[in-house]
Design an enzyme around this catalytic site. Structure first.
Site, mmCIF file in Angstrom:
data_model
loop_
_atom_site.group_PDB
_atom_site.id
_atom_site.type_symbol
_atom_site.label_atom_id
_atom_site.label_comp_id
_atom_site.label_asym_id
_atom_site.label_seq_id
_atom_site.Cartn_x
_atom_site.Cartn_y
_atom_site.Cartn_z
ATOM 1 N N LYS A 129 0.463 -1.698 0.093
ATOM 2 C CA LYS A 129 -0.193 -0.311 -0.030
ATOM 3 C C LYS A 129 1.175 1.420 0.512
ATOM 4 O O LYS A 129 2.429 1.134 0.476
ATOM 5 C CB LYS A 129 -1.179 0.153 1.152
ATOM 6 C CG LYS A 129 -1.973 0.944 1.256
ATOM 7 C CD LYS A 129 -3.338 -0.009 0.618
ATOM 8 C CE LYS A 129 -4.167 0.833 0.045
ATOM 9 N NZ LYS A 129 -5.825 0.201 -0.637
ATOM 10 N N ASP A 169 -7.098 4.638 -4.537
ATOM 11 C CA ASP A 169 -7.365 4.083 -3.009
ATOM 12 C C ASP A 169 -8.532 5.387 -2.847
ATOM 13 O O ASP A 169 -8.878 6.497 -3.501
ATOM 14 C CB ASP A 169 -6.905 3.774 -1.960
ATOM 15 C CG ASP A 169 -7.461 3.405 -0.717
ATOM 16 O OD1 ASP A 169 -7.564 2.199 -0.913
ATOM 17 O OD2 ASP A 169 -7.280 4.076 0.561
HETATM 18 P P1 NDP Z 1 -12.864 8.093 -3.319
HETATM 19 O O1 NDP Z 1 -11.917 9.009 -2.683
HETATM 20 O O2 NDP Z 1 -13.603 7.532 -4.455
HETATM 21 O O3 NDP Z 1 -14.489 7.957 -1.791
HETATM 22 C C1 NDP Z 1 -13.806 8.253 0.493
HETATM 23 C C2 NDP Z 1 -15.676 8.572 -0.319
HETATM 24 O O4 NDP Z 1 -15.583 8.248 1.708
HETATM 25 C C3 NDP Z 1 -15.863 9.847 0.134
HETATM 26 O O5 NDP Z 1 -17.087 10.092 -0.328
HETATM 27 C C4 NDP Z 1 -15.443 10.567 1.574
HETATM 28 O O6 NDP Z 1 -16.007 11.585 1.316
HETATM 29 C C5 NDP Z 1 -15.597 9.834 2.347
HETATM 30 N N1 NDP Z 1 -14.390 10.012 3.513
HETATM 31 C C6 NDP Z 1 -12.858 9.593 3.151
HETATM 32 N N2 NDP Z 1 -12.764 9.835 4.242
HETATM 33 C C7 NDP Z 1 -13.445 10.408 5.351
HETATM 34 C C8 NDP Z 1 -13.424 10.898 6.835
HETATM 35 N N3 NDP Z 1 -12.265 11.046 7.368
HETATM 36 N N4 NDP Z 1 -14.977 11.106 7.192
HETATM 37 C C9 NDP Z 1 -15.595 10.879 6.027
HETATM 38 N N5 NDP Z 1 -16.220 10.740 5.418
HETATM 39 C C10 NDP Z 1 -14.945 10.566 4.023
HETATM 40 O O7 NDP Z 1 -12.664 6.144 -2.253
HETATM 41 P P2 NDP Z 1 -12.607 5.366 -2.523
HETATM 42 O O8 NDP Z 1 -14.236 4.745 -2.894
HETATM 43 O O9 NDP Z 1 -12.080 4.611 -3.880
HETATM 44 O O10 NDP Z 1 -12.972 4.191 -0.824
HETATM 45 C C11 NDP Z 1 -13.142 4.178 0.100
HETATM 46 C C12 NDP Z 1 -12.700 3.596 0.846
HETATM 47 O O11 NDP Z 1 -12.765 1.845 0.236
HETATM 48 C C13 NDP Z 1 -11.493 3.689 1.863
HETATM 49 O O12 NDP Z 1 -11.695 2.541 2.736
HETATM 50 C C14 NDP Z 1 -11.077 2.846 0.765
HETATM 51 O O13 NDP Z 1 -9.146 1.768 1.305
HETATM 52 C C15 NDP Z 1 -11.667 1.821 0.436
HETATM 53 N N6 NDP Z 1 -11.302 0.664 -1.124
HETATM 54 C C16 NDP Z 1 -11.383 1.257 -2.118
HETATM 55 C C17 NDP Z 1 -11.513 -0.167 -3.139
HETATM 56 C C18 NDP Z 1 -10.850 0.772 -4.678
HETATM 57 O O14 NDP Z 1 -11.416 0.132 -5.258
HETATM 58 N N7 NDP Z 1 -10.923 2.347 -4.400
HETATM 59 C C19 NDP Z 1 -10.984 -1.257 -2.933
HETATM 60 C C20 NDP Z 1 -11.262 -1.617 -1.719
HETATM 61 C C21 NDP Z 1 -10.952 -0.926 -0.652
HETATM 62 P P3 NDP Z 1 -14.658 13.479 0.660
HETATM 63 O O15 NDP Z 1 -15.238 14.042 -0.172
HETATM 64 O O16 NDP Z 1 -15.178 14.323 2.409
HETATM 65 O O17 NDP Z 1 -14.020 13.131 1.436
HETATM 66 O O1 2IT Z 2 -7.781 -1.735 -0.188
HETATM 67 C C1 2IT Z 2 -8.213 -2.045 -1.625
HETATM 68 O O2 2IT Z 2 -8.365 -3.057 -1.876
HETATM 69 C C2 2IT Z 2 -7.571 -1.029 -2.635
HETATM 70 N N1 2IT Z 2 -7.656 -0.149 -2.636
HETATM 71 C C3 2IT Z 2 -7.383 -1.631 -4.794
HETATM 72 C C4 2IT Z 2 -5.912 -2.509 -4.373
HETATM 73 C C5 2IT Z 2 -5.750 -2.520 -6.157
HETATM 74 O O3 2IT Z 2 -4.631 -2.740 -6.050
HETATM 75 O O4 2IT Z 2 -7.058 -2.075 -6.854
#
Ligand code: NDP
Ligand code: 2IT
Length: 448
Positions: A129, A169
């Site tokens: 990561k 992420d």
């Molecule tokens: P994005 O940046 O696309 O979206 C993040 C969302 O979460 C936004 O709505 C953001 O709001 C909100 N958020 C972030 N930080 C906070 C906080 N401290 N308090 C409240 N809301 C918050 O990220 P992703 O959708 O990609 O990721 C979301 C989660 O999913 C994370 O935990 C990530 O690690 C996990 N994840 C992502 C994957 C991927 O493929 N993208 C795969 C597996 C897990 P704001 O805009 O106000 O910051």
């Molecule tokens: O938390 C996760 O699994 C991710 N942000 C996706 C990682 C990836 O390599 O697609």
């Protein structure tokens, strides 16, 4: 105390003494160790090999300066990280996070979780990561590009398609991956497999943007079905409005659920007609706006400041898709009082230890992050395969693979929980299934 619990306690103490200030990393390790007793009771050979102390120390941690020029011409400096945690079963694989809260503790917790998540996908990928404390909010496209170029100038020395393959992420989506890939290519030549989440025109995979949210819905559907439930007619609360949340909203709705909330870090919207996927996608993906805008556009919606998990609101299923520790013990109690029968985690470690204990005490079905959100990295690994073969699969083909992978992850978790006499505990099942795969690979490779 048994030899197993003694060993778990001993290793935790060693880790705590080494890094007493890494709260998120310690939390992830502690949660994990709590489910490991049955494994170490049945397999003393893991204790003799001191497998846990090896597994909790990253193979390599890289920290670097990221200098970049803002639009006013001022030199700015952020801190960059890449934690190459474990390569026992394949190249390091995991996302990059851009958020002001990013520090070594957060990158290590995410990297640690990623090891077992990636093992659960059944694909040959190790855990890693990275990220930076850079805040993308309010930055211009040019500032984002200059930051990404500077970040990659340093990171490019440490990654490669057979060694370490970053992706997105929080704060890193298609735009950022494009800038990162463009810079990598200038420095080291075209090497499509070096990043995933790329645009379709330069080596990306169909269904990668959708994969985490869809995968979460497929996993949850399996968990519900195994308990004679389904999404049909159920009210669903989702937090976040980013990549994971958006496509979870779409797939849950397709599967017959009604999503009544989504959120960002300022507040949440409630829409009793069901959150409209296209409107959220337009606001968040295209306009990069705030979720408040949804209530300005949709007559049936209301906007509220604060965390969605403090709202008193009836729903059956909760899918946290924002960030770590968004649900503490008190919020978990609210969510249970609201009627929640099942929680599945789209975000990484969104439930703190008190929240998990509250779900378990109330008999709420609980699908842990490393199983429930593995669809994103799984399709990333399929993107790597397509890049190596120099071909592209159809959306349907990738989506079918994704569905099968999520079903298999659920089945593997159930089987591992049964084997170690913790039936129905999907958290223990996922941890044990992921752990045994990685531990056995490490044991076979000698002292690594
Ligand atoms: P994005 O940046 O696309 O979206 C993040 C969302 O979460 C936004 O709505 C953001 O709001 C909100 N958020 C972030 N930080 C906070 C906080 N401290 N308090 C409240 N809301 C918050 O990220 P992703 O959708 O990609 O990721 C979301 C989660 O999913 C994370 O935990 C990530 O690690 C996990 N994840 C992502 C994957 C991927 O493929 N993208 C795969 C597996 C897990 P704001 O805009 O106000 O910051
Ligand atoms: O938390 C996760 O699994 C991710 N942000 C996706 C990682 C990836 O390599 O697609």
């Amino acid at each position: 105390m048994s030899k197993a619990t003694d060993y778990l306690q001993h290793v935790y103490t060693v880790i705590e003494q080494r890094d007493p200030h890494q709260a998120e990393f310690l939390e992830a390790v502690h949660d994990f160790f709590q489910t490991m007793t049955p494994v170490f009771e049945q397999h003393p050979e893991y204790i003799d090999a001191n497998i846990l102390e090896r597994l909790t120390e990253p193979e390599r941690v890289i920290q670097f300066r990221v200098p970049w020029l803002d639009d006013a011409g001022h030199a700015r400096v952020n801190r960059g990280f890449r934690v190459q945690f474990n390569s026992a079963i394949g190249p390091y694989k995991g996302g990059l996070r851009l958020h002001p809260s990013v520090n070594l503790s957060i990158v290590k917790f995410l990297g640690f979780e990623q090891i077992f998540k990636n093992a659960l996908t059944g694909l040959p990928i190790g855990g890693g990561k990275g990220g930076s404390d850079f805040d993308p909010k309010g930055k211009s496209d040019n500032e984002i590009m200059r930051f990404c170029q500077s970040f990659m100038t340093e990171l490019s020395k440490y990654i490669g398609l057979d060694t370490d393959v970053p992706a997105g992420d929080i704060g890193v989506g298609g735009r950022e991956i494009g800038y990162l890939y463009g810079q990598y290519k200038r420095l080291r030549g075209a090497d499509r497999g070096v990043l995933t989440g790329k645009g379709l025109s330069y080596g990306g995979s169909l269904a990668r943007p959708e994969a985490t949210g869809y995968g979460l819905a497929y996993y949850t559907d399996e968990m519900l079905k195994a308990n004679d439930l389904s999404f049909k007619g159920q009210r669903v609360a989702i937090s976040g409005a980013g990549n994971v949340a958006i496509y979870a909203i779409q797939k849950v709705t397709e599967l017959g659920g009604k999503v009544i909330t989504c959120s960002d870090s300022n507040g949440y919207v409630i829409d009793e007609n069901g959150i409209d996927f296209e409107t959220v996608k337009q606001i968040k993906e295209v306009e990069r706006g705030r979720i408040k805008d949804y209530a300005d556009r949709v007559a049936s919606a209301t906007y509220h400041e604060g965390s969605v998990w403090t709202a008193q609101l009836a729903y059956d299923i909760a899918l946290p898709c924002a960030t770590q520790n968004e649900i503490d013990g008190a919020k978990a109690k609210t969510l249970i009082a609201n009627g929640t029968k099942a929680v599945a985690e789209g975000a990484n470690m969104p439930s703190n230890p008190e929240a998990i204990a509250a779900y378990q005490a109330a008999g709420v079905l609980y699908g842990p992050a490393k199983a429930a959100n593995a669809g994103g990295v799984a399709v990333s690994a399929l993107e790597m395969s397509q890049n190596s073969m120099r071909l592209s699969w159809s959306f349907e083909e990738v989506d079918n693979h994704l569905k099968t992978i999520m079903q298999t992850i659920f089945a593997q978790s159930v089987a591992a929980a049964d084997e170690y006499q913790v039936s129905g505990d999907y958290l223990s099942g996922a941890n044990i299934a992921g752990f045994t795969k990685v531990a056995d690979a490490m044991m076979a490779q000698g002292l690594v």
